[in-house]
Every structure is written in C-alpha cells, then in structure tokens.
Design a protein around this motif. Structure first.
Motif, PDB file in Angstrom:
ATOM      1  N   CYS A 195       1.664   3.411  -7.877  1.00 16.99           N
ATOM      2  CA  CYS A 195       3.348   3.488  -7.325  1.00 16.99           C
ATOM      3  C   CYS A 195       4.025   2.310  -7.997  1.00 16.99           C
ATOM      4  O   CYS A 195       5.240   2.865  -7.962  1.00 16.99           O
ATOM      5  CB  CYS A 195       3.299   3.777  -5.797  1.00 16.99           C
TER       6      CYS A 195
ATOM      7  N   ASP B 157      -5.734  -0.662   3.342  1.00 16.42           N
ATOM      8  CA  ASP B 157      -4.660   0.433   3.052  1.00 16.42           C
ATOM      9  C   ASP B 157      -5.119   1.346   1.871  1.00 16.42           C
ATOM     10  O   ASP B 157      -5.224   2.242   1.668  1.00 16.42           O
ATOM     11  CB  ASP B 157      -3.244   0.237   3.208  1.00 16.42           C
ATOM     12  N   ASP B 158      -5.129   0.324   0.710  1.00 18.61           N
ATOM     13  CA  ASP B 158      -5.160   1.031  -0.440  1.00 18.61           C
ATOM     14  C   ASP B 158      -6.153   0.377  -1.359  1.00 18.61           C
ATOM     15  O   ASP B 158      -6.179   0.168  -2.701  1.00 18.61           O
ATOM     16  CB  ASP B 158      -3.619   0.511  -1.223  1.00 18.61           C
TER      17      ASP B 158
ATOM     18  N   GLY C 169       0.670  -1.205   0.153  1.00 19.26           N
ATOM     19  CA  GLY C 169      -0.033  -0.068  -0.088  1.00 19.26           C
ATOM     20  C   GLY C 169       0.816   1.189   0.003  1.00 19.26           C
ATOM     21  O   GLY C 169       1.900   1.651  -0.685  1.00 19.26           O
ATOM     22  N   ASP C 170       0.520   2.096   1.088  1.00 23.89           N
ATOM     23  CA  ASP C 170       1.233   3.337   0.823  1.00 23.89           C
ATOM     24  C   ASP C 170       2.250   3.536   2.016  1.00 23.89           C
ATOM     25  O   ASP C 170       2.753   4.863   2.347  1.00 23.89           O
ATOM     26  CB  ASP C 170       0.198   4.522   0.956  1.00 23.89           C
TER      27      ASP C 170
END
Length: 290
Positions: A186, A169-170, A78-79
């Motif tokens: 990303c 999270d994402d 995720g981030d």
C-alpha cells in the motif's frame, strides 16, 4: 467523577472568558469561566485570561499513552487505517491477538471486538476493533494521510513494540524459514522504513514492493526484538528457538488525557452576577450561571 459540593459567589470585579475546542463540538459550543480559572496545558496550569486561541489545553478525553502510540504506529504501517473523520480501525483474523491489542488500548476502544462476517466463500472471518475519535486521531490522520493517501511519516521512529505489531499484522516467515517478509504494497515509498530497519540493525531488501529480511544476522536481530511481544497464537511467524513471549511487555491499559487547540472568546461580565464552584474530586471549577 461525581460532584461533591456546589458553591455560589458574586462575580464581583471578575471578567468572563469563553473557551471552546477546535476539534470538538460546534463553533458555538464551549464553556464560560472566570478569567482567573486555572486551565491545564502541556506546560502546566495557566489562568484563563492568559490563554491564546490556538494554544493547547487538556480536554479530559482519552488519548494514547506512549506505548499505545507504538501499537497504533505498528498497525498503521500494516493494514490499520484512519478515516477522514478520525476513526482508527484495525482487523485481525486471530481472535486472541485482536483481544490482546484491544485490552492494551484500554479506554481508547469504542467497544469490544466485533466479528466481521465472511462476504465470499474463501474470505476469512476477522475481528474488527474501532477506537474513539478525538483530537489525537485527527492529528494522526493528518500525519499519515497528508494528501489523502496513506504514507510513511518522515518523522517515523520504530520501537521494538511497533516493529512487532507491524510484523504480526503484515509480516510472515517464508516456507523455507530463511526469510522474514513484510507486505508493504500500500506504500509507494518505503525508504523511511528501510532507514529505520537499518537503524535497528536489520538489513533488508525491497525486490517487489515487499521488504525481505534474509541475512542470518538480520533475521536473528529481528527475532530478538519482536519475539518477546508475540503471543502463542502468532508464534508460527517465528523460527524454532525464538525468545519466549513476555506478556508484561505489553503496555498497561491506562490512557492519558488528550490536548486540543483552544478557541478563546472574551465575554466581559454583562448579564452575569454570580458564578459557581463545583468540587469534583478535589478540583474546583468556576462556571457561570448561563
């Protein structure tokens, strides 16, 4: 742990060895021990004289247990990120979810969740959690940022917990309720993620640098795997009738001791006539007077 007793004895015929750690302290830092001193390694206790530079020794600093690694892995897909100096950091808009992860990561966390203030009117407030830097985080940095940019490691293996953290999270549920969508903007290459999802019985597509799970059987399998890890504040990402949250599935706070590469320097015995034994929690540790 407190020192229980201090003993002194002649060095006699024993020699000394200086042990340092590759990822901790200055090159001159380290501890000098007698050659027969026992040192913990991944394969068991080893005499100091038998250690070789580059081998691994226990550091006593905290490192993630297996389940905590799964949480960190899901976050990195995720981030979450790891800085060049090894600082692992993640942010969450949900206070309760941030604290759930913080509790599960135990002593890895530097301090409590920190509220990141809005910088623009439309920005959402976030809770930021930072983890202690250690050999483990530097190894993770090398694995996830081989060229300085985050990429999926070839050895990645998704567990249900890692998948759940990644989704919370994402990921999100589409407005129609017929698609689960993972943001992967990303990453330039998500083929490893696709292979892992397929291994878990989840068929997906990547039409626009995002992963879509659309087939009914795959949606059901995804929900079956992730829903038990998802707390009430994250259930909006699930369809009605999803399996209930099972908080006992989240890992205990207990961390494990980290390992680091040792730097071995023979010291001989010159300038030292006595050594000392410290009794700490039932373990004896021999160090020199210097």
């Amino acid at each position: 742990a407190p020192v229980e007793r201090l003993h002194s004895s002649p060095l006699a015929g024993r020699t000394l060895v200086k042990l340092g750690l590759k990822n901790r302290g200055a090159p001159s830092a380290g501890v000098t021990v007698t050659s027969e001193h026992l040192v913990s390694t991944p394969t068991g206790w080893v005499r100091a004289r038998e250690l070789k530079t580059g081998g691994l020794v226990m550091t006593g600093t905290p490192a993630p247990n297996a389940a905590q690694w799964e949480i960190l892995t899901g976050g990195l897909i995720g981030d979450a990120g790891i800085s060049k100096d090894g600082l692992y950091e993640f942010s969450q808009t949900s206070t309760r979810y941030a604290r759930l992860k913080q509790r599960a990561l135990g002593r890895l966390v530097v301090s409590g969740a920190e509220l990141v203030r809005k910088t623009r009117p439309n920005d959402r407030q976030q809770w930021r959690v930072r983890l202690h830097i250690g050999p483990w985080s530097k190894r993770a940095r090398a694995l996830w940022y081989p060229g300085g940019k985050k990429s999926i490691p070839s050895a990645l293996r998704l567990s249900d917990l890692a998948l759940a953290v990644w989704y919370m999270d994402d990921g999100h549920l589409s407005k129609t309720g017929y698609q689960h969508i993972f943001a992967t903007d990303c990453f330039e290459d998500v083929s490893i993620l696709m292979v892992e999802l397929n291994r878990l019985g989840i068929a997906a597509t990547v039409p626009s640098r995002r992963i879509f799970v659309s087939a009914a059987a795959s949606r059901e399998e995804l929900v079956r795997r992730v829903a038990p890890f998802m707390p009430p504040e994250m259930r909006h990402k699930l369809p009605p009738g999803a399996p209930p949250f099972r908080p006992n599935l989240w890992p205990p706070r207990r961390v494990v001791s980290d390992f680091d590469s040792v730097v071995v320097t023979p010291r001989g015995a010159r300038g030292h006539s006595r050594v000392y034994c410290l009794t700490v929690g039932g373990s004896n540790n021999f160090v020199t007077s210097g």
